[in-house]
Motif scaffolding. Structure first.
Motif, PDB file in Angstrom:
ATOM      1  N   UNK A 141     -10.402 -47.254  23.243  1.00 58.25           N
ATOM      2  CA  UNK A 141     -10.037 -46.441  24.393  1.00 58.25           C
ATOM      3  C   UNK A 141      -9.897 -44.964  24.101  1.00 58.25           C
ATOM      4  N   UNK A 142     -10.513 -44.503  23.004  1.00 53.72           N
ATOM      5  CA  UNK A 142     -10.382 -43.094  22.623  1.00 53.72           C
ATOM      6  C   UNK A 142     -11.481 -42.210  23.219  1.00 53.72           C
ATOM      7  N   UNK A 143     -12.447 -42.826  23.909  1.00 53.17           N
ATOM      8  CA  UNK A 143     -13.565 -42.066  24.467  1.00 53.17           C
ATOM      9  C   UNK A 143     -13.628 -42.283  25.977  1.00 53.17           C
ATOM     10  N   UNK A 144     -12.566 -41.935  26.645  1.00 60.70           N
ATOM     11  CA  UNK A 144     -12.502 -42.161  28.095  1.00 60.70           C
ATOM     12  C   UNK A 144     -13.284 -41.111  28.882  1.00 60.70           C
ATOM     13  N   UNK A 145     -13.415 -39.913  28.330  1.00 58.96           N
ATOM     14  CA  UNK A 145     -14.083 -38.832  29.039  1.00 58.96           C
ATOM     15  C   UNK A 145     -15.125 -38.185  28.132  1.00 58.96           C
ATOM     16  N   UNK A 146     -15.997 -37.399  28.738  1.00 59.41           N
ATOM     17  CA  UNK A 146     -16.985 -36.671  27.942  1.00 59.41           C
ATOM     18  C   UNK A 146     -16.312 -35.634  27.056  1.00 59.41           C
ATOM     19  N   UNK A 147     -15.184 -35.121  27.493  1.00 52.07           N
ATOM     20  CA  UNK A 147     -14.431 -34.189  26.656  1.00 52.07           C
ATOM     21  C   UNK A 147     -13.962 -34.881  25.383  1.00 52.07           C
ATOM     22  N   UNK A 148     -13.588 -36.164  25.484  1.00 52.30           N
ATOM     23  CA  UNK A 148     -13.190 -36.925  24.298  1.00 52.30           C
ATOM     24  C   UNK A 148     -14.364 -37.054  23.338  1.00 52.30           C
ATOM     25  N   UNK A 149     -15.537 -37.343  23.887  1.00 55.67           N
ATOM     26  CA  UNK A 149     -16.731 -37.473  23.051  1.00 55.67           C
ATOM     27  C   UNK A 149     -17.018 -36.169  22.322  1.00 55.67           C
ATOM     28  N   UNK A 150     -16.976 -35.057  23.044  1.00 57.26           N
ATOM     29  CA  UNK A 150     -17.250 -33.754  22.431  1.00 57.26           C
ATOM     30  C   UNK A 150     -16.214 -33.411  21.364  1.00 57.26           C
ATOM     31  N   UNK A 151     -14.961 -33.791  21.608  1.00 58.81           N
ATOM     32  CA  UNK A 151     -13.887 -33.465  20.663  1.00 58.81           C
ATOM     33  C   UNK A 151     -13.993 -34.296  19.387  1.00 58.81           C
ATOM     34  N   UNK A 152     -14.442 -35.530  19.491  1.00 58.16           N
ATOM     35  CA  UNK A 152     -14.452 -36.441  18.343  1.00 58.16           C
ATOM     36  C   UNK A 152     -15.804 -36.514  17.647  1.00 58.16           C
ATOM     37  N   UNK A 153     -16.829 -35.858  18.215  1.00 58.09           N
ATOM     38  CA  UNK A 153     -18.135 -35.842  17.565  1.00 58.09           C
ATOM     39  C   UNK A 153     -18.080 -34.970  16.320  1.00 58.09           C
ATOM     40  N   UNK A 154     -18.500 -35.520  15.186  1.00 58.28           N
ATOM     41  CA  UNK A 154     -18.527 -34.812  13.903  1.00 58.28           C
ATOM     42  C   UNK A 154     -17.171 -34.199  13.575  1.00 58.28           C
ATOM     43  N   UNK A 155     -16.140 -35.044  13.686  1.00 56.38           N
ATOM     44  CA  UNK A 155     -14.773 -34.624  13.398  1.00 56.38           C
ATOM     45  C   UNK A 155     -14.089 -35.702  12.565  1.00 56.38           C
ATOM     46  N   UNK A 156     -13.156 -35.284  11.724  1.00 56.72           N
ATOM     47  CA  UNK A 156     -12.378 -36.256  10.968  1.00 56.72           C
ATOM     48  C   UNK A 156     -11.677 -37.203  11.939  1.00 56.72           C
ATOM     49  N   UNK A 157     -11.683 -38.486  11.580  1.00 55.78           N
ATOM     50  CA  UNK A 157     -11.133 -39.538  12.433  1.00 55.78           C
ATOM     51  C   UNK A 157     -11.918 -39.709  13.726  1.00 55.78           C
ATOM     52  N   UNK A 158     -13.130 -39.143  13.768  1.00 53.22           N
ATOM     53  CA  UNK A 158     -14.013 -39.317  14.905  1.00 53.22           C
ATOM     54  C   UNK A 158     -15.255 -40.081  14.494  1.00 53.22           C
ATOM     55  N   UNK A 159     -16.400 -39.671  15.006  1.00 53.99           N
ATOM     56  CA  UNK A 159     -17.660 -40.294  14.623  1.00 53.99           C
ATOM     57  C   UNK A 159     -18.633 -39.194  14.201  1.00 53.99           C
ATOM     58  N   UNK A 160     -19.669 -39.594  13.461  1.00 54.08           N
ATOM     59  CA  UNK A 160     -20.591 -38.625  12.889  1.00 54.08           C
ATOM     60  C   UNK A 160     -22.020 -38.926  13.335  1.00 54.08           C
ATOM     61  N   UNK A 161     -22.753 -37.858  13.609  1.00 51.54           N
ATOM     62  CA  UNK A 161     -24.104 -37.973  14.120  1.00 51.54           C
ATOM     63  C   UNK A 161     -24.869 -36.722  13.699  1.00 51.54           C
TER      64      UNK A 161
END
Length: 255
Positions: A141-161
């Motif tokens: 439930x950490x990716x509820x909005x597109x803002x969440x996706x942008x914040x967690x993309x290529x970030x520690x404790x996020x996801x990498x692409x």
């Protein structure tokens, strides 16, 4: 030289209409790479397919000019090259998954960044190299909005692409096997792996059996047939009826 069977098929856009695939396949004398351009919602940016095609060009050049270089180094250089050529900035760039397989006479190397898995079959059984970070964030439930996706993309404790920061390559998952221990390797974008991970149509051993018996296209057919039977996503909720598909079977037993 192993036998390579590749199947590709475009999906549809978010509007349900046909459009060119955003998946891309790279082949060289000793490597296969699959890339899946991420759906881009930011109107001011190029599409994920645009980015994936340019990253594919750089990866092909790198794998051709230095076919035994470290895969992570090749990926980092390709990401940096695309970003430099097109003025892309980290955090404000389209992105793509990456699945890379490269072999020599002695070993087989694999690299996965984001959700395009590599599955190896051999003497020690089946090994699935899959990046689950994005899936865990979604399920948690950490990716509820597109803002969440942008914040967690290529970030520690996020996801990498693959995006505009070459440091993302350092966060890729890696595997290496002795070539003598490997029979067959599968590479898939998530338009194919969804048949295993979400739809439960088959496991990877069954995928291999189907591909060997009827060819790589038959695996794509099986996923599409399931989606056609669930056109409105009632059984398997999804943003698009059909995603792009790219699938590669590298058979070392025929080498």
């Amino acid at each position: 030289m192993p036998e390579i069977d590749i199947a590709e098929r475009p999906g549809v856009g978010l509007d349900g209409r046909p459009r060119p695939t955003e998946d891309h396949v790279v082949t060289t004398a000793n490597a296969v790479v699959l890339l899946d351009g991420a759906t881009e919602f930011r109107a001011e940016l190029p599409s994920g397919g645009w980015y994936a095609s340019r990253l594919a060009e750089h990866l092909h050049a790198g794998l051709t000019s230095d076919p035994f270089a470290d895969l992570g180094d090749l990926l980092a250089a390709a990401i940096a090259g695309v970003a430099s050529e097109h003025g892309l900035r980290a955090g404000n760039s389209p992105s793509s998954t990456v699945a890379m397989l490269r072999w020599t006479t002695e070993r087989v190397d694999a690299l996965v960044l984001a959700d395009s898995p590599i599955v190896a079959f051999g003497r020690t059984g089946t090994t699935v190299l899959a990046d689950q970070r994005l899936t865990r964030l979604r399920d948690g439930g950490h990716l509820r909005t597109r803002a969440d996706v942008n914040r967690l993309r290529n970030a520690e404790n996020g996801f990498w692409v693959a995006e505009a920061d070459p440091a993302a390559a350092e966060h890729a998952l890696r595997a290496r096997w002795a070539r003598a221990d490997i029979d067959t390797v599968l590479l898939a974008t998530d338009g194919v792996s969804v048949g295993v991970d979400d739809y439960g149509l088959f496991d990877w051993t069954t995928v291999l059996r189907l591909a060997r018996g009827r060819g790589a296209e038959a695996v794509l057919d099986a996923v599409r047939e399931a989606e056609e039977a669930d056109p409105d996503g009632a059984r398997w909720p999804r943003t698009k009826r059909h995603d792009d598909q790219a699938f590669a079977v590298i058979d070392f037993t025929l080498d």
